[in-house]
Enzyme design. Structure first.
Site: not given
Length: 421
Positions: A244, A164, A90, A194, A144
């Protein structure tokens, strides 16, 4: 009832356990299996999970294992919450795109594509193991990028629904602002994972009066602050975008912001170290307050509600989920995966009708759906050219030179996770 959680060693898991314990009448779990290859984390999380069940008087049995096949055997539902490559991957996803002037984020843009490429093959392998041991089990995907991963699962013929926590987060916040019970708030929530907008906020159910204009008039500052967007954006849209959307509506400003502060991955990694230290305390028998800063707010309530409905044990009749389009948004392919309000029961999730969308939203949804289709092809079949095309198609990239540079960086940083590289 048996549930299995793949990625059960996640620091998220005590949030899930707390929800299972509190809402045991909605979802009566007899056996809960936490599955994770990281034995050290799994021991810490599993120990805390058992103490939470004991404190709250839950009679269920909690088992921990690194054996996926054994863990998912005979499960009624399998919840996926894994992170391939961990926080180290990440950190890379949030860093190297910035070198090219693009947003570095773990679920969208170039970083989101990298995560999809690492994740889809692993999830599909797990799903095949579930199908071999129990073809009737439901797969609930919280991993995700949820939209792409759920589309991969559905196209492979699995019984899957994506989940989500963005929508339930809005529901809870709006309910507090409106001073009503959360269950009274129904969202006209539409888009992709998102990439969504709340186009109406109804009190009382799908046919209730839309109070969104009054909500924005009375609480617009609070809503905008929560989104980290100027109120002018929300007022001009007249709807509430997912936070987002700031990566799209304020791309260049967000890039500059991200370049001047530690990455979210670094913050989360530090937080996880603290949480794991706490989880090792044999006196701890509840989720610590620090966990609220980790992310995933209300995740447990959403997961319990969805699992209960899919397994025929009640649950809310309408829930926001990721499921197959099948004509709901007529400007998208039928096999696209959308995030909308759906009727959910033992037969699965069926989207509620959606009113015609303003092109301001439908255009961006169609654009990102095209990217997601190309991203899935890259994840399934590999190849530098497929990665390049997916990046070129993404509205947060979109330029040939950027797509070339980002492709090189993506492959270089993810080579160990890409069988074809």
């Amino acid at each position: 009832m048996k549930l299995a959680v793949v990625g059960g060693g996640s620091t998220y898991t005590p949030e899930l356990i707390d929800g299972f314990a509190r809402l045991r009448d909605t979802l009566p779990i007899g056996e809960l299996v936490l599955i994770d290859p990281a034995a050290d984390r799994l021991d810490l999380v599993g120990g805390l999970a058992r103490r939470i069940f004991t404190k709250q008087g839950h009679p269920g049995r909690i088992v921990t294992t690194s054996d996926v096949d054994a863990g998912v055997a005979d499960a009624d539902a399998v919840l996926l919450q894994l992170r391939v490559g961990g926080q180290a991957a990440r950190q890379q996803d949030e860093t190297w795109p910035l070198e090219c002037g693009c947003v570095g984020q773990e679920t969208t843009g170039a970083g989101g594509l990298a995560k999809a490429l690492r994740t889809v093959p692993v999830v599909l392998d797990i799903a095949e193991r579930v199908r071999r041991t129990n073809p009737d089990a439901w797969i609930i995907d919280f991993t995700n990028p949820v939209g792409i991963v759920t589309r991969a699962l559905l196209q492979a013929g699995h019984k899957a629904v994506g989940l989500c926590n963005v929508a339930i987060g809005f529901q809870r916040k709006f309910a507090k602002l409106l001073d009503v019970a959360p269950g009274q708030v129904h969202l006209d929530h539409v888009g992709l994972n998102h990439l969504t907008w709340e186009t109406a906020v109804r009190v009382g159910g799908p046919d209730g009066a839309d109070v969104l204009p009054k909500l924005l008039a009375d609480h617009g500052d609070a809503v905008a602050e929560d989104l980290r967007m100027p109120r002018a954006i929300v007022d001009r849209l007249g709807v509430v975008p997912s936070y987002y959307l700031r990566y799209y509506y304020q791309h260049d400003a967000v890039v500059e912001e991200l370049r001047t502060k530690p990455s979210r991955a670094a913050e989360v990694a530090a937080m996880e170290r603290q949480l794991l230290d706490m989880y090792g305390d044999p006196a701890l028998d509840e989720k610590p307050a620090l966990l609220a800063k980790r992310g995933g707010a209300y995740y447990s309530e959403a997961a319990v509600d969805l699992a209960a409905s899919l397994l025929g044990n009640g649950g809310s009749p309408y829930q926001v989920v990721n499921t197959v389009n099948n004509g709901t948004l007529p400007f998208l392919p039928d096999d696209a995966v959308i995030e909308v309000q759906a009727a959910v029961d033992g037969a699965g999730a069926r989207p509620l009708p959606v009113e015609r969308l303003d092109p301001l939203y439908s255009g961006l949804i169609a654009h990102v759906t095209g990217y997601e289709e190309l991203a899935l092809q890259a994840a399934l079949h590999g190849g530098r050219d497929r990665v390049f095309k997916a990046l070129l198609a993404h509205p947060l990239v979109g330029q040939y030179a950027y797509a070339e540079q980002l492709t090189d960086r993506l492959v270089a940083h993810n080579r160990e996770h890409l069988a074809w590289a």
